[in-house]
Design a protein around this motif. Structure first.
Motif, PDB file in Angstrom:
ATOM      1  N   ASP A 244      16.289  11.009  -0.889  1.00 14.03           N
ATOM      2  CA  ASP A 244      16.024  11.321  -0.058  1.00 14.03           C
ATOM      3  C   ASP A 244      14.214  11.243  -0.115  1.00 14.03           C
ATOM      4  O   ASP A 244      13.992  11.785  -0.694  1.00 14.03           O
ATOM      5  CB  ASP A 244      16.756  12.749   0.071  1.00 14.03           C
ATOM      6  CG  ASP A 244      18.091  12.479   0.384  1.00 14.03           C
ATOM      7  OD1 ASP A 244      18.353  11.864   0.155  1.00 14.03           O
ATOM      8  OD2 ASP A 244      18.480  14.097  -0.180  1.00 14.03           O
ATOM      9  N   LEU A 245      13.363  10.706   1.202  1.00 11.00           N
ATOM     10  CA  LEU A 245      12.799  10.631   1.879  1.00 11.00           C
ATOM     11  C   LEU A 245      12.672  11.858   2.712  1.00 11.00           C
ATOM     12  O   LEU A 245      12.879  11.245   3.760  1.00 11.00           O
ATOM     13  CB  LEU A 245      12.155   9.384   2.094  1.00 11.00           C
ATOM     14  CG  LEU A 245      12.652   8.526   1.461  1.00 11.00           C
ATOM     15  CD1 LEU A 245      12.508   7.165   1.338  1.00 11.00           C
ATOM     16  CD2 LEU A 245      11.797   8.483   0.050  1.00 11.00           C
ATOM     17  N   SER A 246      11.459  12.488   2.457  1.00 14.16           N
ATOM     18  CA  SER A 246      10.608  13.181   3.702  1.00 14.16           C
ATOM     19  C   SER A 246       9.607  12.988   4.084  1.00 14.16           C
ATOM     20  O   SER A 246       8.475  13.806   5.144  1.00 14.16           O
ATOM     21  CB  SER A 246      11.038  14.554   2.796  1.00 14.16           C
ATOM     22  OG  SER A 246      10.172  14.720   2.120  1.00 14.16           O
ATOM     23  N   ARG A 247       9.157  11.508   4.257  1.00 17.03           N
ATOM     24  CA  ARG A 247       7.686  10.723   4.441  1.00 17.03           C
ATOM     25  C   ARG A 247       7.719  10.501   6.090  1.00 17.03           C
ATOM     26  O   ARG A 247       9.299  10.056   6.460  1.00 17.03           O
ATOM     27  CB  ARG A 247       7.385  10.062   3.525  1.00 17.03           C
ATOM     28  CG  ARG A 247       8.508   8.759   3.784  1.00 17.03           C
ATOM     29  CD  ARG A 247       7.518   7.788   3.217  1.00 17.03           C
ATOM     30  NE  ARG A 247       7.553   8.136   1.243  1.00 17.03           N
ATOM     31  CZ  ARG A 247       6.873   7.280  -0.021  1.00 17.03           C
ATOM     32  NH1 ARG A 247       6.960   6.364   0.468  1.00 17.03           N
ATOM     33  NH2 ARG A 247       7.712   7.680  -0.981  1.00 17.03           N
ATOM     34  N   TYR A 248       6.333  10.499   6.391  1.00 20.80           N
ATOM     35  CA  TYR A 248       6.984  10.124   7.512  1.00 20.80           C
ATOM     36  C   TYR A 248       5.663   9.001   7.615  1.00 20.80           C
ATOM     37  O   TYR A 248       4.840   9.392   7.249  1.00 20.80           O
ATOM     38  CB  TYR A 248       5.876  11.526   9.116  1.00 20.80           C
ATOM     39  CG  TYR A 248       5.311  10.881  10.525  1.00 20.80           C
ATOM     40  CD1 TYR A 248       5.807  10.132  10.651  1.00 20.80           C
ATOM     41  CD2 TYR A 248       3.974  10.809  10.474  1.00 20.80           C
ATOM     42  CE1 TYR A 248       5.950   9.944  12.127  1.00 20.80           C
ATOM     43  CE2 TYR A 248       3.877  10.313  11.502  1.00 20.80           C
ATOM     44  CZ  TYR A 248       4.050   9.758  12.636  1.00 20.80           C
ATOM     45  OH  TYR A 248       3.816   8.923  13.993  1.00 20.80           O
ATOM     46  N   VAL A 249       5.880   8.066   7.968  1.00 19.41           N
ATOM     47  CA  VAL A 249       4.974   6.824   8.199  1.00 19.41           C
ATOM     48  C   VAL A 249       4.292   6.880   9.028  1.00 19.41           C
ATOM     49  O   VAL A 249       4.556   6.037  10.114  1.00 19.41           O
ATOM     50  CB  VAL A 249       5.905   5.283   7.692  1.00 19.41           C
ATOM     51  CG1 VAL A 249       4.809   4.310   7.677  1.00 19.41           C
ATOM     52  CG2 VAL A 249       6.632   5.131   6.612  1.00 19.41           C
ATOM     53  N   ALA A 250       2.859   7.115   9.121  1.00 15.06           N
ATOM     54  CA  ALA A 250       1.905   7.274  10.240  1.00 15.06           C
ATOM     55  C   ALA A 250       1.423   5.587  10.931  1.00 15.06           C
ATOM     56  O   ALA A 250       1.276   5.377  11.594  1.00 15.06           O
ATOM     57  CB  ALA A 250       0.749   8.395   9.842  1.00 15.06           C
ATOM     58  N   ALA A 251       1.206   4.986   9.734  1.00 16.12           N
ATOM     59  CA  ALA A 251       0.249   3.840  10.123  1.00 16.12           C
ATOM     60  C   ALA A 251       1.032   2.842   9.151  1.00 16.12           C
ATOM     61  O   ALA A 251       1.034   2.932   7.840  1.00 16.12           O
ATOM     62  CB  ALA A 251      -1.000   4.612  10.121  1.00 16.12           C
ATOM     63  N   ASP A 252       0.514   1.925   9.718  1.00 14.39           N
ATOM     64  CA  ASP A 252       0.414   0.607   8.426  1.00 14.39           C
ATOM     65  C   ASP A 252      -0.552  -0.333   9.232  1.00 14.39           C
ATOM     66  O   ASP A 252      -0.969  -0.890  10.117  1.00 14.39           O
ATOM     67  CB  ASP A 252       2.101  -0.181   8.817  1.00 14.39           C
ATOM     68  CG  ASP A 252       2.744  -0.486   9.642  1.00 14.39           C
ATOM     69  OD1 ASP A 252       1.936  -0.903  10.811  1.00 14.39           O
ATOM     70  OD2 ASP A 252       3.958  -0.930   9.728  1.00 14.39           O
ATOM     71  N   GLY A 253      -0.758  -1.642   8.263  1.00 10.75           N
ATOM     72  CA  GLY A 253      -1.520  -3.167   8.155  1.00 10.75           C
ATOM     73  C   GLY A 253      -1.228  -3.522   7.300  1.00 10.75           C
ATOM     74  O   GLY A 253      -0.593  -3.649   6.431  1.00 10.75           O
ATOM     75  N   THR A 254      -1.329  -4.711   8.368  1.00  9.21           N
ATOM     76  CA  THR A 254      -0.866  -6.046   7.560  1.00  9.21           C
ATOM     77  C   THR A 254      -2.391  -6.962   7.614  1.00  9.21           C
ATOM     78  O   THR A 254      -2.946  -7.237   7.746  1.00  9.21           O
ATOM     79  CB  THR A 254      -0.589  -7.037   9.132  1.00  9.21           C
ATOM     80  OG1 THR A 254       1.348  -6.178   8.924  1.00  9.21           O
ATOM     81  CG2 THR A 254       0.048  -8.250   8.517  1.00  9.21           C
ATOM     82  N   PHE A 255      -2.141  -7.286   5.722  1.00 11.80           N
ATOM     83  CA  PHE A 255      -3.418  -7.820   5.143  1.00 11.80           C
ATOM     84  C   PHE A 255      -3.169  -9.101   5.152  1.00 11.80           C
ATOM     85  O   PHE A 255      -1.949  -9.350   4.516  1.00 11.80           O
ATOM     86  CB  PHE A 255      -4.281  -7.081   4.389  1.00 11.80           C
ATOM     87  CG  PHE A 255      -4.220  -6.071   5.239  1.00 11.80           C
ATOM     88  CD1 PHE A 255      -6.255  -5.576   5.873  1.00 11.80           C
ATOM     89  CD2 PHE A 255      -3.679  -4.685   4.641  1.00 11.80           C
ATOM     90  CE1 PHE A 255      -6.036  -4.309   5.365  1.00 11.80           C
ATOM     91  CE2 PHE A 255      -3.811  -3.425   5.411  1.00 11.80           C
ATOM     92  CZ  PHE A 255      -5.104  -2.862   6.339  1.00 11.80           C
ATOM     93  N   GLN A 256      -3.779 -10.239   4.751  1.00 15.37           N
ATOM     94  CA  GLN A 256      -3.686 -11.947   4.151  1.00 15.37           C
ATOM     95  C   GLN A 256      -5.204 -11.923   3.541  1.00 15.37           C
ATOM     96  O   GLN A 256      -6.026 -11.878   3.246  1.00 15.37           O
ATOM     97  CB  GLN A 256      -4.494 -12.426   5.179  1.00 15.37           C
ATOM     98  CG  GLN A 256      -3.447 -14.060   4.887  1.00 15.37           C
ATOM     99  CD  GLN A 256      -3.600 -15.562   6.012  1.00 15.37           C
ATOM    100  OE1 GLN A 256      -4.693 -15.532   6.460  1.00 15.37           O
ATOM    101  NE2 GLN A 256      -2.413 -15.687   6.019  1.00 15.37           N
ATOM    102  N   VAL A 257      -4.902 -12.178   2.165  1.00 15.39           N
ATOM    103  CA  VAL A 257      -6.408 -13.091   0.941  1.00 15.39           C
ATOM    104  C   VAL A 257      -5.358 -13.670   0.593  1.00 15.39           C
ATOM    105  O   VAL A 257      -4.362 -14.072   0.568  1.00 15.39           O
ATOM    106  CB  VAL A 257      -5.227 -11.469   0.090  1.00 15.39           C
ATOM    107  CG1 VAL A 257      -4.041 -11.482  -0.820  1.00 15.39           C
ATOM    108  CG2 VAL A 257      -7.049 -11.843  -1.164  1.00 15.39           C
ATOM    109  N   ILE A 258      -6.237 -14.374   0.041  1.00 16.66           N
ATOM    110  CA  ILE A 258      -6.486 -15.982  -0.208  1.00 16.66           C
ATOM    111  C   ILE A 258      -6.250 -15.980  -1.954  1.00 16.66           C
ATOM    112  O   ILE A 258      -8.388 -15.120  -2.692  1.00 16.66           O
ATOM    113  CB  ILE A 258      -7.018 -16.603   0.000  1.00 16.66           C
ATOM    114  CG1 ILE A 258      -7.557 -17.054   1.519  1.00 16.66           C
ATOM    115  CG2 ILE A 258      -7.431 -18.535  -0.636  1.00 16.66           C
ATOM    116  CD1 ILE A 258      -8.185 -18.036   2.445  1.00 16.66           C
ATOM    117  N   VAL A 259      -5.634 -15.927  -3.023  1.00 13.62           N
ATOM    118  CA  VAL A 259      -5.943 -15.968  -4.508  1.00 13.62           C
ATOM    119  C   VAL A 259      -6.419 -17.220  -5.107  1.00 13.62           C
ATOM    120  O   VAL A 259      -5.537 -18.046  -4.866  1.00 13.62           O
ATOM    121  CB  VAL A 259      -4.606 -15.594  -4.901  1.00 13.62           C
ATOM    122  CG1 VAL A 259      -4.373 -15.389  -6.079  1.00 13.62           C
ATOM    123  CG2 VAL A 259      -4.061 -14.195  -4.441  1.00 13.62           C
TER     124      VAL A 259
END
Length: 251
Positions: free
Chosen positions: A93-108
């Motif tokens: 059970d999760l009680s977390r509130y996802v308040a924000a997210d970000g999409t990133f791109q990286v070159i390895v």
């Protein structure tokens, strides 16, 4: 009476046999030479080929105007999925509130080589473009006792929340891809007999690590605080509270 000398004298000229036609006969007409031409079997083959070509042309024409249905290629590729059923390993059970997210791109750009060995002989280099998402959430399940203070007299609420937490980067495999791979001569020979799935796994892990580190300095933490504060203020205001104060504990 003729002289004996005249009688015994041989005939001077006689026509040779076959040179002159017999009296009362007509000169024979020479027979016509047979003209070269195709035999009966060849004519059957040509006729069959023409008929087959007409049938094919007619079918293609009818298919072009959607009169005939399409036919599948009998030699087309076929993919068979023999995967096993999904196994549920755990549930929580999760009680977390996802308040924000970000999409990133990286070159390895990951390269593995050996010291004192030329790269063209023994080396591995992978150029990978990774795209991933990082979530910033607030865990309401870890609220301390007395974190919510309600004053019904003046309709005010004060809430102290734990600081936002950042999750691990999740790679989006549909938007991540390998740009190029370079291998030394010995590596190519070795890969012909065995595969190295660990190389691909190391590239994925490095991409996740780089994206996670980049998210820490991207401002996601402050955005999560603002979004959580706005969400609680709007919720509690709709319940009749006129003053809503949301604070965050120190990390």
């Amino acid at each position: 009476m003729a002289n004996s000398s005249e009688i015994d004298e041989p005939t001077r000229e006689y026509p040779e046999v076959g040179d002159q036609p017999a009296p009362g006969t007509v000169d024979p007409v020479p027979a016509a030479e047979p003209r070269p031409g195709m035999g009966g079997f060849a004519r059957v083959l040509v006729f069959t080929g023409v008929v087959f070509a007409l049938i094919v042309a007619m079918c293609l024409g009818l298919r072009a105007v959607n009169v005939l249905p399409g036919f599948d290629n009998p030699f087309s590729d076929r993919t068979t999925d023999r995967s096993q059923p999904v196994l549920l390993q755990s549930m929580r059970d999760l009680s977390r509130y996802v308040a924000a997210d970000g999409t990133f791109q990286v070159i390895v750009d990951l390269q593995e080589n050996r010291e004192n060995v030329p790269d063209f002989l023994l080396s591995k280099r992978t150029l990978f473009v990774g795209s991933g998402t990082v979530e910033e959430y607030v865990d309401f399940g870890s609220l301390a006792e007395g974190a919510v203070k309600v004053n019904n007299n003046d309709k005010s609420v004060t809430i102290e929340l734990p600081p936002p937490q950042q999750g691990q980067a999740a790679l989006d495999m549909q938007r991540s891809y390998v740009v190029a791979e370079e291998r030394g001569l010995l590596n190519r020979i070795g890969d012909a007999f065995r595969s190295d799935p660990g190389q691909q796994q190391r590239v994925y892990q490095l991409a996740q690590q780089r994206i996670t580190e980049a998210a820490r300095g991207s401002g996601l933490d402050q955005r999560a605080r603002d979004n959580t504060r706005k969400m609680l203020q709007g919720l509690l205001t709709s319940l009749g509270y006129t003053s809503v104060t949301v604070t965050f504990a120190s990390p």
